[in-house]
Design an enzyme around this catalytic site. Structure first.
Site, PDB file in Angstrom:
ATOM      1  N   LYS A 163      -5.027   7.999 -18.499  1.00 28.58           N
ATOM      2  CA  LYS A 163      -4.409   9.285 -18.817  1.00 28.58           C
ATOM      3  C   LYS A 163      -5.106   9.829 -20.043  1.00 28.58           C
ATOM      4  O   LYS A 163      -5.154   9.168 -21.077  1.00 28.58           O
ATOM      5  CB  LYS A 163      -2.911   9.101 -19.068  1.00 28.58           C
ATOM      6  CG  LYS A 163      -2.158  10.421 -19.081  1.00 28.58           C
ATOM      7  CD  LYS A 163      -0.661  10.207 -19.120  1.00 28.58           C
ATOM      8  CE  LYS A 163      -0.227   9.891 -20.536  1.00 28.58           C
ATOM      9  NZ  LYS A 163       1.229   9.657 -20.617  1.00 28.58           N
ATOM     10  N   GLU A 211       0.816  16.191 -17.874  1.00 24.35           N
ATOM     11  CA  GLU A 211       2.016  15.798 -18.617  1.00 24.35           C
ATOM     12  C   GLU A 211       2.229  16.701 -19.822  1.00 24.35           C
ATOM     13  O   GLU A 211       1.303  16.959 -20.594  1.00 24.35           O
ATOM     14  CB  GLU A 211       1.864  14.342 -19.084  1.00 24.35           C
ATOM     15  CG  GLU A 211       3.043  13.821 -19.892  1.00 24.35           C
ATOM     16  CD  GLU A 211       2.970  12.308 -20.104  1.00 24.35           C
ATOM     17  OE1 GLU A 211       2.691  11.583 -19.120  1.00 24.35           O
ATOM     18  OE2 GLU A 211       3.159  11.856 -21.243  1.00 24.35           O
ATOM     19  N   GLY A 288       4.577   4.328 -23.342  1.00 27.44           N
ATOM     20  CA  GLY A 288       4.733   3.617 -24.601  1.00 27.44           C
ATOM     21  C   GLY A 288       4.334   4.494 -25.762  1.00 27.44           C
ATOM     22  O   GLY A 288       3.920   5.642 -25.598  1.00 27.44           O
TER      23      GLY A 288
HETATM   24 MG    MG Z   1       2.940  11.874 -23.320  1.00 31.31          MG
END
Ligand code: MG
Length: 360
Positions: A163, A211, A288
């Site tokens: 990501k 995101e 996390g």
């Molecule tokens: Mg994030």
């Protein structure tokens, strides 16, 4: 079972990181963290508060968490015997917000309770799998070649999902690099776009999801993007609680949820979010906050639950630290981490490392 808690201790540490990590809101090379150690009945439990030094991800900081725990969360736990984690945490249900502080103490209680009862925290929560698929989060880079080298390194280590942190100034270039070199990738903007840039986000192709493009307290722009975007929209910062998740679902503001136990108030709240999101047909993964193996162990326990249906952002310890604070998490086959099976969180705390990195 009834058990008496005798002590709640807070330990502030600065743990050196292997490499600097940069997002649209921060750049850090030392992981400052706050550990919670509870003890009673001859056993200990460890938890971790995943707030930052500055209120740049959420409104809490390590200082506000330490103050909230010592003034409001710890005292009621010491007043009388505890008959389980859910009822113990009800003693501070009146405290609004301060989710990371609550999550840190709750994690220590889970570890302690698991050790008292000889069960792993994952099994107490309702574990559905022994290994969980994971990926890495890649910070902002200065150049395409730097990103390319990082992605190549992660792939060589065995990660199958990445990501990438993005900003309005670092968007098309990293996506082009990732399309060439990563097996599967998503992007995370940490709220750095505004609704005025909707068309730019609608033009994206390649990422598995985007995101938190818009502000942490904005659901409306996320709903507008979700309604029209071919790339699914994931929410992180905009879902600070189960109630916020209900609102986001009702508004159609997401297709994927990044569940961070610290952000939503602990493992119980995280489990409730996973269940609600799964019922709503959303993609779900666990995220996390650059925590040590103590915090990570709680995240891995939640990642083992039914309803988590995408690779979680829980890289192995070696991704972040030379020396972790407990049994390091090691990347296993097929880009997975093994869920610890021992009592409590199932990791052994490295007291020498804690003494070495402790600051107060
Ligand atoms: Mg994030």
């Amino acid at each position: 079972m009834n058990a008496r808690l005798e002590r709640v201790e807070l330990i502030r540490l600065a743990v050196p990181m292997k490499r600097r990590f940069r997002s649209s809101v921060s750049a850090i090379s030392t992981c400052e963290t706050l550990l919670v150690r509870v003890s009673g009945e001859g056993l200990e439990g460890w938890g971790e508060v995943v707030a930052d030094v500055r209120p740049e991800y959420g409104p809490e900081t390590l200082d506000t968490a330490a103050r909230t725990i010592s003034a409001f969360l710890a005292p009621p736990l010491l007043e009388r015997a505890i008959d389980g984690v859910p009822s113990a945490t009800q003693r501070w249900a009146w405290v609004r917000g301060h989710s990371m502080a609550k999550a840190g103490v709750e994690l220590a209680l889970w570890d302690w309770w698991g050790r008292l009862s000889g069960a792993s925290v994952a099994s107490l929560l309702g574990q559905a799998r022994a290994r969980v698929p994971v990926g890495v989060s890649v910070g902002l880079c200065d150049s395409a070649s730097e990103l390319e080298a990082q992605l190549e390194g992660f792939r060589a280590e065995g990660y199958r999902h990445a990501k990438l942190k993005v900003t309005p100034a670092w968007l098309e270039e990293p996506i082009a690099v990732a399309r060439r070199s990563a097996d599967a990738f998503a992007i995370d903007a940490n709220g750095s776009f505004t609704g005025a840039e909707l068309d730019r986000l609608l033009a994206l192709s390649g990422p598995a999801f985007v995101e938190q493009p818009f502000a942490w307290d904005d659901l409306v722009d996320h709903a507008a993007l979700t309604a029209r975007s071919a790339v699914p929209v994931a929410l992180d910062e905009s879902v600070p609680s189960l109630a916020a998740l209900r609102s986001a679902i009702a508004l159609g503001a997401l297709e994927i949820l990044n569940v961070k136990p610290g952000r939503v108030g602990g493992l119980l709240a995280a489990k409730a979010c996973v269940e609600l999101a799964a019922q709503a047909g959303l993609g779900v993964f666990i995220g996390g906050m650059l925590e040590t193996a103590i915090g990570r162990a709680g995240n891995v326990a939640v990642a083992s639950l039914d309803g988590v249906n995408r690779p979680s952002d829980l890289p192995a310890s070696s991704r972040t630290f030379e020396t972790d604070l407990a049994t390091p998490f090691v990347l296993g086959p097929d880009s997975t981490l093994t869920v610890p099976g021992g009592p409590g969180l199932g990791v052994t705390v490295d007291e020498a490392a804690i003494r070495r990195f402790r600051t107060s």
